[in-house]
Design a protein around this motif. Structure first.
Motif, PDB file in Angstrom:
ATOM      1  N   ALA A  17       0.542  -1.156  -0.342  1.00  0.00           N
ATOM      2  CA  ALA A  17      -0.467   0.253  -0.011  1.00  0.00           C
ATOM      3  C   ALA A  17       1.010   1.120   0.240  1.00  0.00           C
ATOM      4  N   LEU A  18       2.268   1.509   1.229  1.00  0.00           N
ATOM      5  CA  LEU A  18       2.651   2.340   0.674  1.00  0.00           C
ATOM      6  C   LEU A  18       3.441   2.752  -0.630  1.00  0.00           C
ATOM      7  N   ALA A  19       3.661   1.025  -1.156  1.00  0.00           N
ATOM      8  CA  ALA A  19       4.281   1.741  -2.328  1.00  0.00           C
ATOM      9  C   ALA A  19       2.838   2.212  -3.645  1.00  0.00           C
ATOM     10  N   ARG A  20       2.593   1.834  -3.486  1.00  0.00           N
ATOM     11  CA  ARG A  20       1.263   2.294  -4.370  1.00  0.00           C
ATOM     12  C   ARG A  20       1.678   3.828  -4.378  1.00  0.00           C
ATOM     13  N   GLU A  21       1.000   3.724  -2.948  1.00  0.00           N
ATOM     14  CA  GLU A  21       0.953   5.786  -2.384  1.00  0.00           C
ATOM     15  C   GLU A  21       2.384   6.358  -2.885  1.00  0.00           C
ATOM     16  N   PHE A  22       2.970   5.621  -3.402  1.00  0.00           N
ATOM     17  CA  PHE A  22       4.142   6.618  -3.517  1.00  0.00           C
ATOM     18  C   PHE A  22       5.344   6.193  -4.603  1.00  0.00           C
ATOM     19  N   ALA A  23       4.582   4.794  -5.625  1.00  0.00           N
ATOM     20  CA  ALA A  23       4.743   4.826  -7.049  1.00  0.00           C
ATOM     21  C   ALA A  23       5.007   5.797  -7.937  1.00  0.00           C
ATOM     22  N   GLY A  24       5.339   7.564  -7.767  1.00  0.00           N
ATOM     23  CA  GLY A  24       5.464   8.351  -8.781  1.00  0.00           C
ATOM     24  C   GLY A  24       7.049   8.600  -8.303  1.00  0.00           C
ATOM     25  N   PHE A  25       6.950   8.385  -7.084  1.00  0.00           N
ATOM     26  CA  PHE A  25       8.513   9.234  -6.417  1.00  0.00           C
ATOM     27  C   PHE A  25       9.453   7.485  -6.843  1.00  0.00           C
ATOM     28  N   LEU A  26       8.633   6.643  -6.368  1.00  0.00           N
ATOM     29  CA  LEU A  26       9.833   5.246  -5.783  1.00  0.00           C
ATOM     30  C   LEU A  26      10.072   4.666  -7.025  1.00  0.00           C
ATOM     31  N   GLY A  27       8.828   5.100  -8.825  1.00  0.00           N
ATOM     32  CA  GLY A  27       9.687   4.357  -9.600  1.00  0.00           C
ATOM     33  C   GLY A  27      10.651   5.213 -10.095  1.00  0.00           C
ATOM     34  N   ARG A  28      11.164   6.342  -9.452  1.00  0.00           N
ATOM     35  CA  ARG A  28      12.163   7.153 -10.253  1.00  0.00           C
ATOM     36  C   ARG A  28      13.802   6.241  -9.461  1.00  0.00           C
ATOM     37  N   CYS A  29      13.283   5.600  -8.585  1.00  0.00           N
ATOM     38  CA  CYS A  29      14.464   5.147  -7.720  1.00  0.00           C
ATOM     39  C   CYS A  29      14.724   4.324  -7.846  1.00  0.00           C
ATOM     40  N   GLU A  30      15.955   3.682  -7.668  1.00  0.00           N
ATOM     41  CA  GLU A  30      17.291   2.208  -7.611  1.00  0.00           C
ATOM     42  C   GLU A  30      16.427   1.496  -6.448  1.00  0.00           C
ATOM     43  N   LEU A  31      16.260   0.241  -6.581  1.00  0.00           N
ATOM     44  CA  LEU A  31      14.918  -0.018  -5.635  1.00  0.00           C
ATOM     45  C   LEU A  31      15.731  -1.086  -4.838  1.00  0.00           C
ATOM     46  N   VAL A  32      16.073  -2.116  -3.917  1.00  0.00           N
ATOM     47  CA  VAL A  32      16.350  -3.887  -3.725  1.00  0.00           C
ATOM     48  C   VAL A  32      15.407  -3.813  -2.396  1.00  0.00           C
ATOM     49  N   ALA A  33      15.142  -4.692  -2.778  1.00  0.00           N
ATOM     50  CA  ALA A  33      13.917  -5.787  -1.493  1.00  0.00           C
ATOM     51  C   ALA A  33      14.316  -6.734  -0.459  1.00  0.00           C
ATOM     52  N   THR A  34      14.357  -7.236  -0.320  1.00  0.00           N
ATOM     53  CA  THR A  34      14.333  -8.388  -0.030  1.00  0.00           C
ATOM     54  C   THR A  34      13.128  -9.520   0.066  1.00  0.00           C
ATOM     55  N   GLY A  35      13.575 -10.822  -0.669  1.00  0.00           N
ATOM     56  CA  GLY A  35      12.661 -11.772  -1.498  1.00  0.00           C
ATOM     57  C   GLY A  35      11.652 -11.550  -1.551  1.00  0.00           C
ATOM     58  N   THR A  36      10.197 -11.974  -0.490  1.00  0.00           N
ATOM     59  CA  THR A  36       9.176 -12.296  -0.974  1.00  0.00           C
ATOM     60  C   THR A  36       8.552 -10.401  -1.354  1.00  0.00           C
ATOM     61  N   THR A  37       8.987  -9.677  -0.059  1.00  0.00           N
ATOM     62  CA  THR A  37       8.430  -8.318   0.000  1.00  0.00           C
ATOM     63  C   THR A  37       9.380  -8.057  -1.326  1.00  0.00           C
ATOM     64  N   GLY A  38      10.039  -7.943  -2.216  1.00  0.00           N
ATOM     65  CA  GLY A  38      10.550  -7.049  -3.736  1.00  0.00           C
ATOM     66  C   GLY A  38       9.320  -8.347  -4.639  1.00  0.00           C
ATOM     67  N   GLY A  39       9.452  -9.269  -4.476  1.00  0.00           N
ATOM     68  CA  GLY A  39       7.917 -10.053  -5.277  1.00  0.00           C
ATOM     69  C   GLY A  39       6.756  -9.610  -4.832  1.00  0.00           C
ATOM     70  N   ARG A  40       6.222  -9.395  -4.443  1.00  0.00           N
ATOM     71  CA  ARG A  40       5.427  -8.582  -4.089  1.00  0.00           C
ATOM     72  C   ARG A  40       5.089  -6.968  -4.328  1.00  0.00           C
ATOM     73  N   LEU A  41       6.080  -6.117  -4.771  1.00  0.00           N
ATOM     74  CA  LEU A  41       6.251  -4.959  -5.004  1.00  0.00           C
ATOM     75  C   LEU A  41       6.253  -5.422  -6.310  1.00  0.00           C
ATOM     76  N   GLN A  42       7.037  -5.864  -6.828  1.00  0.00           N
ATOM     77  CA  GLN A  42       7.036  -5.484  -8.482  1.00  0.00           C
ATOM     78  C   GLN A  42       5.215  -6.285  -8.749  1.00  0.00           C
ATOM     79  N   ALA A  43       5.360  -6.998  -8.448  1.00  0.00           N
ATOM     80  CA  ALA A  43       3.636  -7.858  -9.275  1.00  0.00           C
ATOM     81  C   ALA A  43       2.316  -7.127  -8.211  1.00  0.00           C
ATOM     82  N   GLU A  44       2.828  -6.141  -7.487  1.00  0.00           N
ATOM     83  CA  GLU A  44       1.515  -5.683  -7.143  1.00  0.00           C
ATOM     84  C   GLU A  44       1.519  -4.064  -6.828  1.00  0.00           C
ATOM     85  N   ALA A  45       2.285  -3.663  -7.455  1.00  0.00           N
ATOM     86  CA  ALA A  45       2.693  -2.347  -6.941  1.00  0.00           C
ATOM     87  C   ALA A  45       3.394  -1.432  -8.944  1.00  0.00           C
ATOM     88  N   GLY A  46       4.073  -2.888  -9.566  1.00  0.00           N
ATOM     89  CA  GLY A  46       4.757  -2.423 -10.615  1.00  0.00           C
ATOM     90  C   GLY A  46       5.517  -1.951 -10.808  1.00  0.00           C
TER      91      GLY A  46
END
Length: 130
Positions: A17-46
């Motif tokens: 939900a936080l990633a969706r809220e800030f998707a415009g900003f986060l989409g311009r950043c280099e993001l790294v995440a732990t496994g499951t969290t990263g997978g969900r951010l890719q699939a659910e927040a694009g």
């Protein structure tokens, strides 16, 4: 900006939900995440996210190693304070590394929103919520 995103199991929905809220900003950043969290951010927040190991398998330590050499500018780690974590020493090491290397670290939704709002103000074409 390089941002690490981590969420314990009971906080993963909040992270998405936080990633969706800030998707415009986060989409311009280099993001790294732990496994499951990263997978969900890719699939659910694009978002484009580099996925490391899951936290219990060493992902927290991988992020700590990167930030200790300047490879991470900020950490958002939505922790679940009510559930014991088998890799608590790794979690403590990561938060300590943030303190040692003066890297901002938000550990709950309120501090994460403050951090992301402030960072997004310094970037052109910001679409973060006010």
């Amino acid at each position: 900006m390089k941002i690490a995103l981590i969420a314990h199991d009971h906080k993963k929905d909040d992270m998405v939900a936080l990633a969706r809220e800030f998707a415009g900003f986060l989409g311009r950043c280099e993001l790294v995440a732990t496994g499951t969290t990263g997978g969900r951010l890719q699939a659910e927040a694009g978002l484009a996210v580099e996925c490391l190991l899951s936290g219990p398998l060493g992902g927290d330590l991988q992020i700590g190693a990167r930030l200790s050499v300047g490879g991470v500018d900020a950490v958002i780690f939505l922790r679940d304070p009510m559930t014991p974590q088998p890799h608590e020493p790794d979690i403590n090491a990561l938060v300590r590394a943030c303190d040692v290397h003066n890297v901002p670290c938000a550990t709950n939704l309120a501090s994460a929103r403050c951090l992301l709002r402030e960072f997004s103000r310094g970037t052109p074409d910001s679409s973060a919520p006010a």
